[in-house]
Scaffold this motif. Structure first.
Motif, mmCIF file in Angstrom:
data_model
loop_
_atom_site.group_PDB
_atom_site.id
_atom_site.type_symbol
_atom_site.label_atom_id
_atom_site.label_comp_id
_atom_site.label_asym_id
_atom_site.label_seq_id
_atom_site.Cartn_x
_atom_site.Cartn_y
_atom_site.Cartn_z
ATOM 1 N N UNK A 112 3.400 32.629 -7.062
ATOM 2 C CA UNK A 112 3.752 33.766 -7.915
ATOM 3 C C UNK A 112 2.527 34.636 -8.187
ATOM 4 N N UNK A 113 1.355 33.997 -8.219
ATOM 5 C CA UNK A 113 0.126 34.730 -8.531
ATOM 6 C C UNK A 113 -0.330 35.621 -7.378
ATOM 7 N N UNK A 114 -0.114 35.167 -6.136
ATOM 8 C CA UNK A 114 -0.643 35.925 -4.996
ATOM 9 C C UNK A 114 0.346 36.066 -3.835
ATOM 10 N N UNK A 115 1.615 35.734 -4.070
ATOM 11 C CA UNK A 115 2.594 35.802 -2.983
ATOM 12 C C UNK A 115 3.971 36.165 -3.460
ATOM 13 N N UNK A 116 4.970 35.500 -2.880
ATOM 14 C CA UNK A 116 6.368 35.829 -3.168
ATOM 15 C C UNK A 116 7.035 34.886 -4.167
ATOM 16 N N UNK A 117 6.292 33.931 -4.707
ATOM 17 C CA UNK A 117 6.821 32.980 -5.689
ATOM 18 C C UNK A 117 7.934 32.104 -5.132
ATOM 19 N N UNK A 118 7.868 31.805 -3.823
ATOM 20 C CA UNK A 118 8.923 30.983 -3.239
ATOM 21 C C UNK A 118 8.382 29.837 -2.376
ATOM 22 N N UNK A 119 7.084 29.612 -2.385
ATOM 23 C CA UNK A 119 6.509 28.592 -1.502
ATOM 24 C C UNK A 119 7.048 27.201 -1.837
ATOM 25 N N UNK A 120 7.088 26.866 -3.119
ATOM 26 C CA UNK A 120 7.567 25.553 -3.520
ATOM 27 C C UNK A 120 9.039 25.359 -3.205
ATOM 28 N N UNK A 121 9.866 26.321 -3.554
ATOM 29 C CA UNK A 121 11.306 26.191 -3.321
ATOM 30 C C UNK A 121 11.630 26.192 -1.830
ATOM 31 N N UNK A 122 10.925 26.995 -1.055
ATOM 32 C CA UNK A 122 11.161 27.019 0.392
ATOM 33 C C UNK A 122 10.817 25.678 1.028
ATOM 34 N N UNK A 123 9.675 25.113 0.656
ATOM 35 C CA UNK A 123 9.276 23.827 1.232
ATOM 36 C C UNK A 123 10.182 22.703 0.759
ATOM 37 N N UNK A 124 10.634 22.768 -0.470
ATOM 38 C CA UNK A 124 11.558 21.735 -0.964
ATOM 39 C C UNK A 124 12.853 21.765 -0.152
ATOM 40 N N UNK A 125 13.360 22.947 0.098
ATOM 41 C CA UNK A 125 14.579 23.068 0.905
ATOM 42 C C UNK A 125 14.342 22.535 2.320
ATOM 43 N N UNK A 126 13.216 22.901 2.914
ATOM 44 C CA UNK A 126 12.927 22.489 4.276
ATOM 45 C C UNK A 126 12.681 21.004 4.421
ATOM 46 N N UNK A 127 11.899 20.433 3.524
ATOM 47 C CA UNK A 127 11.609 18.998 3.633
ATOM 48 C C UNK A 127 12.840 18.158 3.327
ATOM 49 N N UNK A 128 13.692 18.625 2.434
ATOM 50 C CA UNK A 128 14.956 17.915 2.167
ATOM 51 C C UNK A 128 15.831 17.919 3.409
ATOM 52 N N UNK A 129 15.867 19.056 4.099
ATOM 53 C CA UNK A 129 16.656 19.155 5.328
ATOM 54 C C UNK A 129 16.102 18.241 6.408
ATOM 55 N N UNK A 130 14.791 18.126 6.470
ATOM 56 C CA UNK A 130 14.164 17.260 7.468
ATOM 57 C C UNK A 130 14.524 15.801 7.221
ATOM 58 N N UNK A 131 14.440 15.380 5.977
ATOM 59 C CA UNK A 131 14.774 13.994 5.638
ATOM 60 C C UNK A 131 16.219 13.692 6.036
ATOM 61 N N UNK A 132 17.132 14.611 5.756
ATOM 62 C CA UNK A 132 18.536 14.418 6.125
ATOM 63 C C UNK A 132 18.707 14.386 7.640
ATOM 64 N N UNK A 133 18.002 15.268 8.331
ATOM 65 C CA UNK A 133 18.120 15.341 9.787
ATOM 66 C C UNK A 133 17.656 14.045 10.442
#
Length: 204
Positions: free
Chosen positions: A27-48
């Motif tokens: 949020x300080x230097x970007x789009x404020x979505x790094x944490x949520x994006x990685x959480x979505x991606x890593x959750x998908x990886x675990x399921x896959x």
């Protein structure tokens, strides 16, 4: 030896625990979505991986990379996806053990560089991953176990992440801020340090 599933699960757990922190950093230097994006991606990886038929370590790492590219938004998906695809290519038919893990990790780092063109000091995930790779190589060459080498590599990655705070961003969205990017930890470097920590946990 490291099981790719254990590595990814440990990474997903750490991302879940640090989602708010990573989002605040972004949020300080970007789009404020790094944490949520990685959480979505890593959750998908675990399921896959849980649903996939057993395969070689390289095949599993390739699945990880492709899933991250498909499910993580922004620059993080292609960069983390490229890292795991690079790991898979470098590993070949070997297992994630000692020097083979180091070679795979280095292959992943090379793919990140090829994708993002980052150098040390640009205030990116490279500032955490490169010192970790160097420390991993040094410790294994000195005869340390993989777990001990990854312990040292984790510290190097965390130090590299800390080092981004006073840097002026030269890559990514943060570079648009100019001097305003100084004084903030790079979120990519922070999550990359978690990736190394996850590898250490998987090596126990």
């Amino acid at each position: 030896m490291i099981d790719p599933n254990e590595w990814v699960r440990a990474f997903a757990e750490l991302i879940e625990q640090h989602t708010d922190e990573l989002t605040a950093l972004d949020a300080a230097i970007g789009d404020a979505d790094h944490g949520s994006n990685l959480r979505r991606g890593t959750s998908a990886v675990v399921e896959t991986l849980a649903d996939a038929a057993p395969g070689s370590a390289a095949e599993q790492l390739k699945q990880v990379g492709m899933t991250l590219i498909r499910t993580v938004g922004g620059a993080s998906g292609p960069l983390y996806g490229s890292f795991f695809l690079g790991c898979a290519t470098a590993l070949g038919d070997k297992k994630l053990d000692t020097t083979d893990f180091a070679a795979a990790f280095r292959g992943g780092l090379d793919k990140v560089v090829a994708r993002g063109k980052a150098e040390l000091g640009d205030k990116t995930m490279f500032d955490a991953l490169a010192p970790a790779a160097d420390e991993l190589d040094r410790r294994l060459a000195a005869g340390d176990s993989l777990a001990a080498a990854l312990d040292a590599a984790t510290t190097a990655a965390e130090d590299g992440s800390d080092a981004t705070i006073p840097m002026l961003a030269r890559k990514g969205r943060a570079s648009y801020l100019g001097e305003r990017s100084v004084g903030h930890r790079d979120p990519g470097a922070a999550s990359a340090a978690l990736l190394v920590l996850a590898a250490w946990r998987a090596a126990q």
